[in-house]
Design a protein around this motif. Sequence first.
Motif, mmCIF file in Angstrom:
data_model
loop_
_atom_site.group_PDB
_atom_site.id
_atom_site.type_symbol
_atom_site.label_atom_id
_atom_site.label_comp_id
_atom_site.label_asym_id
_atom_site.label_seq_id
_atom_site.Cartn_x
_atom_site.Cartn_y
_atom_site.Cartn_z
ATOM 1 N N HIS A 177 22.032 34.961 -6.371
ATOM 2 C CA HIS A 177 20.786 35.060 -7.136
ATOM 3 C C HIS A 177 19.554 35.187 -6.230
ATOM 4 O O HIS A 177 18.525 35.703 -6.655
ATOM 5 C CB HIS A 177 20.645 33.865 -8.070
ATOM 6 N N TRP B 281 27.037 34.814 -12.463
ATOM 7 C CA TRP B 281 26.194 33.672 -12.823
ATOM 8 C C TRP B 281 26.678 32.363 -12.196
ATOM 9 O O TRP B 281 25.893 31.437 -11.976
ATOM 10 C CB TRP B 281 26.138 33.538 -14.342
ATOM 11 N N GLN B 282 27.971 32.254 -11.851
ATOM 12 C CA GLN B 282 28.474 31.012 -11.259
ATOM 13 C C GLN B 282 28.028 30.843 -9.803
ATOM 14 O O GLN B 282 28.068 29.738 -9.259
ATOM 15 C CB GLN B 282 30.002 30.974 -11.302
ATOM 16 N N SER C 230 34.919 38.308 -12.042
ATOM 17 C CA SER C 230 33.496 38.597 -11.808
ATOM 18 C C SER C 230 33.295 39.279 -10.471
ATOM 19 O O SER C 230 32.502 40.220 -10.343
ATOM 20 C CB SER C 230 32.680 37.298 -11.868
ATOM 21 N N CYS D 265 27.479 44.053 -19.344
ATOM 22 C CA CYS D 265 26.676 44.158 -18.112
ATOM 23 C C CYS D 265 27.019 45.428 -17.340
ATOM 24 O O CYS D 265 26.139 46.071 -16.775
ATOM 25 C CB CYS D 265 26.902 42.932 -17.233
ATOM 26 N N SER E 44 23.567 39.692 -11.315
ATOM 27 C CA SER E 44 23.365 38.242 -11.331
ATOM 28 C C SER E 44 24.015 37.605 -12.560
ATOM 29 O O SER E 44 24.538 36.497 -12.484
ATOM 30 C CB SER E 44 21.863 37.912 -11.312
ATOM 31 N N ILE E 45 23.946 38.308 -13.689
ATOM 32 C CA ILE E 45 24.582 37.779 -14.902
ATOM 33 C C ILE E 45 26.099 37.748 -14.725
ATOM 34 O O ILE E 45 26.760 36.774 -15.093
ATOM 35 C CB ILE E 45 24.194 38.630 -16.128
ATOM 36 N N THR F 154 18.882 38.801 -5.926
ATOM 37 C CA THR F 154 18.189 39.322 -7.106
ATOM 38 C C THR F 154 16.713 38.942 -7.093
ATOM 39 O O THR F 154 15.847 39.767 -7.404
ATOM 40 C CB THR F 154 18.856 38.787 -8.393
#
Length: 276
Positions: free
Chosen positions: A236, A230-231, A89, A165, A226-227, A239
């Motif tokens: 976030h 996500w962890q 990620s 994404c 952000s997706i 965002t």
Amino acid sequence: MEPYLPILITRTYRYGKFSINDYQRIVAKVEVPKKWFKHFYIFAAPTSSYVFYIVLCKYLWKDNITKNIIWILNLCLGSFRQPLVSPESTFVATLLLTLHCWKRLYETHFVNIFSDKMMNISHYIIGFCHYIGALVSIIGESDGFIEGSEGNFSWKRITYLHLICAIVFVLSSYIQLKTNFILSNLRQNKDGKINSTVYKIPYGGLFEYISGALQITEMIIYVTLSIILWQSSTYHYITIWVLINQTCTAVFTHKWYIQTFKNYPKSRKILLPYIF
């Protein structure tokens, strides 16, 4: 509450086409040209590239992270950071943000035609803080960037969600580029020479449906990040900041167009076609 706020405050978030025209000598001394937006990406593009290089060194070439980088991350996010974000990620997010920053560097230097409007120096400073915060938030909770964590990267662990994404991110960034071309063409003649810096009604692309074409693409870009991340417990907030900031900008822009142009399309919404 805006009518009750001092100009010093309102001019920190009102800039460009919807800036306040009331002159205040003290406020004017802490304002800089709006075209200084270019500086954000002179800084962000190479900085994000360096961060991506560090990610490559750690995950693909198995190098150790220097103590200076660990110290900076601890200073920004605390020494009790946890490795919440996977190496895959982190790799995808830093790659996408780096590409976006270089694209924005190109836009601000070779596409955008800035007016002679001003912005508050606090807005200018926040622009740099935003990119520092975004980059720190991406790697600050990543596996391998915290003492005691390994950060074992595998191409096989890049998921379909990462790829979807990434595709949405790239498409949104491309639409944003096309939107900037639409705006710049309003100030150029057929030979590509600048003939005006005044504001006009844009048509074409997302502008057929909404006033905040630039803003909605920026929001999608950060939501996709952000997706991917996500962890994370930190990213976030970046965002959320972008969503609030860009929504406010879109609302101000839409109201300004309506107040300035009597022939502004009534069917055009603010951010969401046919809805809002």
